[in-house]
Design an enzyme around this catalytic site. Structure first.
Site, PDB file in Angstrom:
ATOM      1  N   CYS A 207       0.811  -1.219   0.000  1.00 55.15           N
ATOM      2  CA  CYS A 207       0.000   0.000   0.000  1.00 55.15           C
ATOM      3  C   CYS A 207       0.843   1.266   0.000  1.00 55.15           C
ATOM      4  CB  CYS A 207      -0.940  -0.004   1.205  1.00 55.15           C
ATOM      5  SG  CYS A 207      -2.156  -1.350   1.158  1.00 55.15           S
TER       6      CYS A 207
ATOM      7  N   HIS B 171      -2.732   7.094   3.644  1.00 57.54           N
ATOM      8  CA  HIS B 171      -3.275   5.901   3.007  1.00 57.54           C
ATOM      9  C   HIS B 171      -4.515   5.463   3.763  1.00 57.54           C
ATOM     10  CE1 HIS B 171      -3.933   1.810   1.854  1.00 57.54           C
ATOM     11  NE2 HIS B 171      -3.436   1.322   2.976  1.00 57.54           N
TER      12      HIS B 171
ATOM     13  N   ASN C 159     -10.128   0.190   1.501  1.00 56.14           N
ATOM     14  CA  ASN C 159      -8.673   0.193   1.321  1.00 56.14           C
ATOM     15  C   ASN C 159      -8.374  -0.249  -0.106  1.00 56.14           C
ATOM     16  OD1 ASN C 159      -5.928  -0.383   1.227  1.00 56.14           O
ATOM     17  ND2 ASN C 159      -5.861  -1.391   3.220  1.00 56.14           N
TER      18      ASN C 159
END
Length: 335
Positions: free
Chosen positions: A119, A246, A276
């Site tokens: 990520c 994030h 996500n």
């Protein structure tokens, strides 16, 4: 060890942005119909109410190309001379996704490669693009973050299935000066392979994640990297207009902001509507926040991420005045 990468004489300047989300959405109600969970349980632990999920007819390459095409249509940058695709979910182990994306965009012949950093991939991609520009290898670089993470969890795992969605985001960076709007500031990157097993997936449907340890590492690493990036840029944290973390989990981003002394009003978030989305998370967040007015030209932004590897990073950026970005219907903004 974490290192701060200072921009060289040639700065990388963000000049356009693009985003792509699958049209299909999966709500918490959809999940509670088949999983032993509730809407309240999901929202209270993740902040997510729905996520966009790609069908079998929509690949990582498709999403990446859509976001990239929108970024290329957002202005009149110089011809793209390199393409970096950050992804954890390539369509195939070999070949890479990026050459196929480049060809779809009519960019056959330029260097194009994938980058895998979980990520944190988009921040690694920004640093790579800045390096290519600083070295004179390319004057304009297209960076894409694209992932189809919804396919990674075991379909019956109520702890991980609600977390993930699919999407892509892209930016074009051009050669410019460090004092202009859009210039990427210092980038802080790090990794720790001793935590490799905390987030792992040997194949789709087999994701394993140690939630408590991931939470602790994410908050610690993102907070520390953010401070390092701000210090390297000469910013006090009180001067940060927007924190763009994030979108892993709303509790994680809330804890990070609290540690940095950044109020909720300065913390950008869209996890409620998209979940996500991995390497796509930060560019999607920037595109949506600019579209809904939460992000304005001149805002000092602190970007930060954490992902499998373990990897983490942070960077500074002063938001430029960009052409409005069309956001797919249903992609909202939530803190």
């Amino acid at each position: 060890m974490t290192a701060a990468l200072q921009p060289a004489g040639r700065a990388a300047v963000v000049c356009t942005i693009g985003a792509a989300l699958p049209p299909r959405t999966v709500s918490n109600a959809d999940l509670t119909a088949r999983l032993d969970t509730t809407d309240e349980w999901i929202r209270s632990r993740t902040g997510i109410t729905r996520r966009h999920v790609a069908g079998a007819d929509l690949s990582t390459t498709d999403l990446a190309a859509q976001a990239a095409a929108q970024a290329l249509a957002g202005g009149e940058p110089a011809p793209v001379q390199a393409l970096v695709v950050a992804t954890t979910t390539p369509d195939r182990c070999c070949p890479a996704t990026a050459p196929a994306v480049a060809t779809r965009l009519g960019l056959t012949g330029i260097p194009a490669f994938d980058l895998a950093a979980g990520c944190t991939g988009f921040l690694y991609g920004l640093a790579t693009a800045a390096g290519l520009i600083a070295a004179g290898t390319a004057r304009t670089v297209l960076v894409v973050g694209a992932d189809r993470l919804a396919a990674l969890p075991d379909p019956g795992d109520r702890a991980t299935v609600p977390l993930f969605g699919d999407g892509a985001g892209a930016v074009v960076l051009r050669c410019g000066s460090a004092d202009e709007a859009g210039a990427l500031g210092p980038v802080v990157l790090g990794s720790d392979g001793t935590g490799a097993d905390l987030i792992r997936a040997s194949r789709p449907g087999a994701l394993h994640m140690d939630g408590a340890d991931v939470f602790r590492h994410a908050v610690d690493r993102m907070s520390t990297a953010s401070r390092q990036a701000a210090t390297a840029a000469g910013w006090d944290l009180t001067e940060v207009d927007r924190l763009a973390p994030h979108q892993a989990n709303s509790r994680i981003t809330s804890f990070v902001a609290r540690r940095l002394g950044i109020s909720d009003g300065r913390r950008l978030g869209n996890i409620a509507e998209v979940g996500n989305t991995g390497a796509a998370s930060i560019p999607l967040l920037l595109a949506q926040s600019a579209a809904d007015g939460c992000l304005k030209p001149g805002h000092r932004i602190l970007l930060t991420a954490f992902g499998a590897g373990l990897t983490w990073g942070a960077a500074t950026l002063t938001w430029p005045g960009l052409s409005p970005t069309r956001i797919p219907e249903g992609a909202g903004h939530d803190r």
